[in-house]
Design an enzyme around this catalytic site. Structure first.
Site, mmCIF file in Angstrom:
data_model
loop_
_atom_site.group_PDB
_atom_site.id
_atom_site.type_symbol
_atom_site.label_atom_id
_atom_site.label_comp_id
_atom_site.label_asym_id
_atom_site.label_seq_id
_atom_site.Cartn_x
_atom_site.Cartn_y
_atom_site.Cartn_z
ATOM 1 N N TYR A 66 0.862 -1.180 0.000
ATOM 2 C CA TYR A 66 0.000 0.000 0.000
ATOM 3 C C TYR A 66 0.899 1.231 0.000
ATOM 4 C CZ TYR A 66 -4.001 -2.951 1.385
ATOM 5 O OH TYR A 66 -4.985 -3.898 1.449
ATOM 6 N N PHE A 216 -13.785 -3.948 1.079
ATOM 7 C CA PHE A 216 -14.746 -3.298 0.170
ATOM 8 C C PHE A 216 -16.174 -3.392 0.708
ATOM 9 C CE2 PHE A 216 -12.035 -4.070 -3.946
ATOM 10 C CZ PHE A 216 -11.063 -3.207 -3.454
ATOM 11 N N THR A 222 -21.245 0.804 -4.297
ATOM 12 C CA THR A 222 -21.585 2.120 -3.766
ATOM 13 C C THR A 222 -22.528 2.871 -4.708
ATOM 14 O OG1 THR A 222 -19.393 2.690 -4.497
ATOM 15 C CG2 THR A 222 -19.803 2.782 -2.137
HETATM 16 N N1 LIG Z 1 -6.999 -8.650 1.325
HETATM 17 C C1 LIG Z 1 -7.164 -7.944 0.237
HETATM 18 O O1 LIG Z 1 -6.978 -8.428 -0.863
HETATM 19 C C2 LIG Z 1 -7.637 -6.511 0.324
HETATM 20 C C3 LIG Z 1 -8.023 -5.855 -0.846
HETATM 21 C C4 LIG Z 1 -8.473 -4.545 -0.739
HETATM 22 C C5 LIG Z 1 -8.509 -3.911 0.499
HETATM 23 N N2 LIG Z 1 -8.113 -4.569 1.617
HETATM 24 C C6 LIG Z 1 -8.187 -3.904 2.963
HETATM 25 O O2 LIG Z 1 -9.547 -3.659 3.255
HETATM 26 C C7 LIG Z 1 -9.726 -2.284 3.620
HETATM 27 C C8 LIG Z 1 -11.132 -1.849 3.219
HETATM 28 O O3 LIG Z 1 -11.203 -1.765 1.812
HETATM 29 P P1 LIG Z 1 -11.301 -0.344 1.072
HETATM 30 O O4 LIG Z 1 -10.608 0.672 1.895
HETATM 31 O O5 LIG Z 1 -10.877 -0.477 -0.311
HETATM 32 O O6 LIG Z 1 -12.860 -0.185 0.895
HETATM 33 P P2 LIG Z 1 -14.050 0.379 1.723
HETATM 34 O O7 LIG Z 1 -13.722 0.676 3.116
HETATM 35 O O8 LIG Z 1 -15.156 -0.530 1.426
HETATM 36 O O9 LIG Z 1 -14.314 1.736 0.927
HETATM 37 C C9 LIG Z 1 -13.354 2.723 0.785
HETATM 38 C C10 LIG Z 1 -13.855 3.739 -0.237
HETATM 39 O O10 LIG Z 1 -15.079 4.272 0.209
HETATM 40 C C11 LIG Z 1 -14.899 5.651 0.567
HETATM 41 N N3 LIG Z 1 -15.495 5.807 1.886
HETATM 42 C C12 LIG Z 1 -15.074 5.304 3.072
HETATM 43 N N4 LIG Z 1 -15.892 5.671 4.067
HETATM 44 C C13 LIG Z 1 -16.870 6.426 3.497
HETATM 45 C C14 LIG Z 1 -18.015 7.102 3.999
HETATM 46 N N5 LIG Z 1 -18.316 7.069 5.300
HETATM 47 N N6 LIG Z 1 -18.808 7.782 3.126
HETATM 48 C C15 LIG Z 1 -18.511 7.804 1.812
HETATM 49 N N7 LIG Z 1 -17.437 7.196 1.268
HETATM 50 C C16 LIG Z 1 -16.623 6.508 2.111
HETATM 51 C C17 LIG Z 1 -13.413 5.918 0.581
HETATM 52 O O11 LIG Z 1 -13.113 7.204 0.116
HETATM 53 P P3 LIG Z 1 -12.546 8.342 1.123
HETATM 54 O O12 LIG Z 1 -11.111 8.036 1.373
HETATM 55 O O13 LIG Z 1 -12.764 9.592 0.381
HETATM 56 O O14 LIG Z 1 -13.362 8.252 2.390
HETATM 57 C C18 LIG Z 1 -12.909 4.871 -0.413
HETATM 58 O O15 LIG Z 1 -13.051 5.357 -1.739
HETATM 59 C C19 LIG Z 1 -8.599 -1.577 2.878
HETATM 60 O O16 LIG Z 1 -8.347 -0.281 3.392
HETATM 61 C C20 LIG Z 1 -7.469 -2.558 3.048
HETATM 62 O O17 LIG Z 1 -6.872 -2.386 4.327
HETATM 63 C C21 LIG Z 1 -7.695 -5.874 1.556
#
Ligand SMILES: NC(=O)c1ccc[n+]([C@@H]2O[C@H](COP(=O)([O-])OP(=O)(O)OC[C@H]3O[C@@H](n4cnc5c(N)ncnc54)[C@H](OP(=O)(O)O)[C@@H]3O)[C@@H](O)[C@H]2O)c1
Length: 286
Positions: A66, A216, A222
């Site tokens: 990351y 996600f 979304t």
């Molecule tokens: N194991 C794997 O393969 C894998 C793959 C992907 C991710 N991950 C982990 O899982 C975590 C979660 O996934 P993610 O961060 O991609 O997805 P997420 O938490 O489902 O969504 C993040 C997205 O939504 C927006 N967002 C977050 N909170 C919000 C809210 N309250 N209102 C509106 N928009 C919002 C964020 O933008 P803003 O920044 O503008 O809020 C970002 O674009 C990652 O951070 C990572 O640590 C693991």
């Protein structure tokens, strides 16, 4: 004040092996960049992390891969949170990125170097939880994970890792991994409107006392979903909060790790730990 009284504790706790965490955690993948692709101000990302701890978040998900240009999630965590005190840092290995940012998949013999990279960047002597992430991009991993997971099990025996998890996997991988070493968490893409074929894996984890940690949970689907919007209106909440509340409703072993680089979104996401969906809400959401 103990973390139990803080907002992130509102959905209760779960034990990742020897580590107890609040079920509402934080994913570090979105810290570096803005949604339109810009690099986030460093102070903003550090403020998000520090605010998360103030709100009681004590489970942080990260990875050495990351990074975006000059910003690295591990370095930001180290700067904002070290010496980590009661925080649990979960990282993942398997994927890696070269100096140009191009992804590669580590061969089993390269996993130790990936673990050591995480140790260096986080400034630690051991890693709390390491997920072995298989497969390409978001395609579910196929084939055996035994060779790579076996290497990580050895590193755990050597004390470099405390607990192990697996990521981007099917039920067959969980069965295979459990024959090699204890598994404390499974991290897959999953959400109200995404990858519901994993409902079975979610149940399998519950039966075995293993955390299911979807990624996600907010970002999957979304697109304005009328059902989510309706439930959000009922609670004066946002669609993201409803998606997180639905995630946490899937069982006490299901943890949330929403990712954001925005303090306002972080505060909303943590507040979702206290959002209880009614039977009517669940019927609406289907
Ligand atoms: N194991 C794997 O393969 C894998 C793959 C992907 C991710 N991950 C982990 O899982 C975590 C979660 O996934 P993610 O961060 O991609 O997805 P997420 O938490 O489902 O969504 C993040 C997205 O939504 C927006 N967002 C977050 N909170 C919000 C809210 N309250 N209102 C509106 N928009 C919002 C964020 O933008 P803003 O920044 O503008 O809020 C970002 O674009 C990652 O951070 C990572 O640590 C693991």
């Amino acid at each position: 004040m103990t973390t139990n009284t803080l907002p992130a504790a509102a959905a209760g706790t779960w034990k990742l092996g020897s580590f107890e965490v609040n079920r509402l955690g934080f994913g570090a993948m979105r810290l570096m960049s803005t949604s339109d692709g810009g690099i986030r101000a460093r102070e903003t990302s550090l403020a998000v992390l520090r605010r998360a701890v103030e709100l009681g978040v004590n489970h942080f998900d990260t990875a050495a891969f990351y990074f975006d240009g000059p910003r690295s999630a591990n370095e930001l965590l180290n700067t904002a949170l070290a010496p980590y005190d009661d925080l649990v840092i979960t990282t993942k290995v398997g994927p890696g990125r070269d100096f140009e940012g191009t992804f590669y998949t580590a061969r089993p013999e390269q996993l130790r170097a990936q673990v050591e990279q995480n140790l260096r960047e986080l400034g630690l002597d051991h890693l709390d939880v390491v997920n072995y992430r298989i497969g390409q991009a978001l395609d579910r991993g196929t084939g055996s994970l035994a060779d790579g997971f076996g290497v990580l099990a050895e590193l755990r025996e050597q004390g470099l890792i405390r607990e192990l998890g697996i990521s981007n996997v099917g039920p067959e991988h969980l069965t295979e991994a459990l024959e090699i070493a204890p598994v404390v968490c499974v991290q897959n893409q999953y959400g109200l409107t995404a990858r519901r074929e994993d409902d079975e894996l979610v149940r399998m984890c519950a039966e075995r006392g293993i955390a299911f940690v979807p990624f996600f949970a907010v970002a999957s689907g979304t697109g304005e979903d009328a059902r989510v919007a309706e439930v959000a209106r009922r609670h004066d909440a946002t669609p993201a909060q409803v998606r997180l509340a639905w995630t946490l409703h899937q069982g006490p072993h299901v943890l949330a790790i929403p990712g954001t680089g925005d303090v306002g979104h972080l505060e909303q996401n943590v507040a979702a730990a206290a959002l209880e969906l009614t039977a009517e809400d669940l019927r609406t959401l289907g």
